[in-house]
Design a protein around this motif. Sequence first.
Motif: not given
Length: 264
Positions: A123, A132-133, A138-139, A194, A220
């Motif tokens: 992450f 980000y992952l 990611i949200h 995430a 996110a």
Amino acid sequence: MNPFLEVAIEAAREAGAILREEFDRPKKITYKGEVDLVTESDHRSEKLIVARLRGRFPDHAIVAEEGSTGAAAGARYCWHIDPLDGTTNFAHGYPCFAVSIGLAEEGQPVAGVVFNPVSDELFSAVRGEGAYLNGKPIHVSAVEKLAHSLVATGFPTHQRKRSANINYYWEFTLRSHGVRRDGSAALDLCSVAAGRFDGFWEFGLNSWDTGAGMLLVQEAGGKVTSLAGKPYQLGGPDLLASNGRIHEEMQQIAALVAASPVKP
Ligand code: IPD
Ligand code: CA
Ligand code: CA
């Protein structure tokens, strides 16, 4: 790529490889407190991360869980490092732990990496550039109500008999789909980022637990405050992270528990 993030990712991956390798071997455990464990792997991981960061950023301050330091505190940039978040899990062979490396500029998180070497999930976030992952955006979740949520918490290893959190656990369990207690605050925050968890709260976390994960949640699209809804400062006494939509409801429940903390 942001140069701070690039170095942090390299260090997290290298340290994670050490943890992954040692995870399958017998562990040498010592105690920092009644149930506060530390292994040789915590120290090996920290040594590696600190060497990498000191080598590249000698002017930056360092706050690391097992005691390493960098340039004088008061530097513009400070790294907050948890070389092994989830030591109890690691020591028991439960595969839920991570390396957490966060960078703060004048107290505000600006870059962060959390790496789980078992699931190989990395992450990452930089202020203003999203979360980000493994390189994919990611949200946080879109869940609107606590009643439809899955939330998480953790319990301290220091002075645990003084923690009132069991009362919060009770109340949130009855008002949500459930409360998870996975044993790694850094990963809990990443799970909010995430959209796996809709909310997370905990008392007594340190800056190394939250320095990276807090930024992940914010980038996110989520919200991070104190349980009372005030701005969260790294190392503050309590933290509430959520998808933003259930934040106010979680704050209200926390206020309710704080007003009547004793359960039968
Ligand atoms: C612990 C974990 C755990 C949290 C504890 C932390 P450690 O960190 O993040 O989830 O509940 O408060 O101390 O000791 O495994 O690095
Ligand atoms: Ca930790
Ligand atoms: Ca740790």
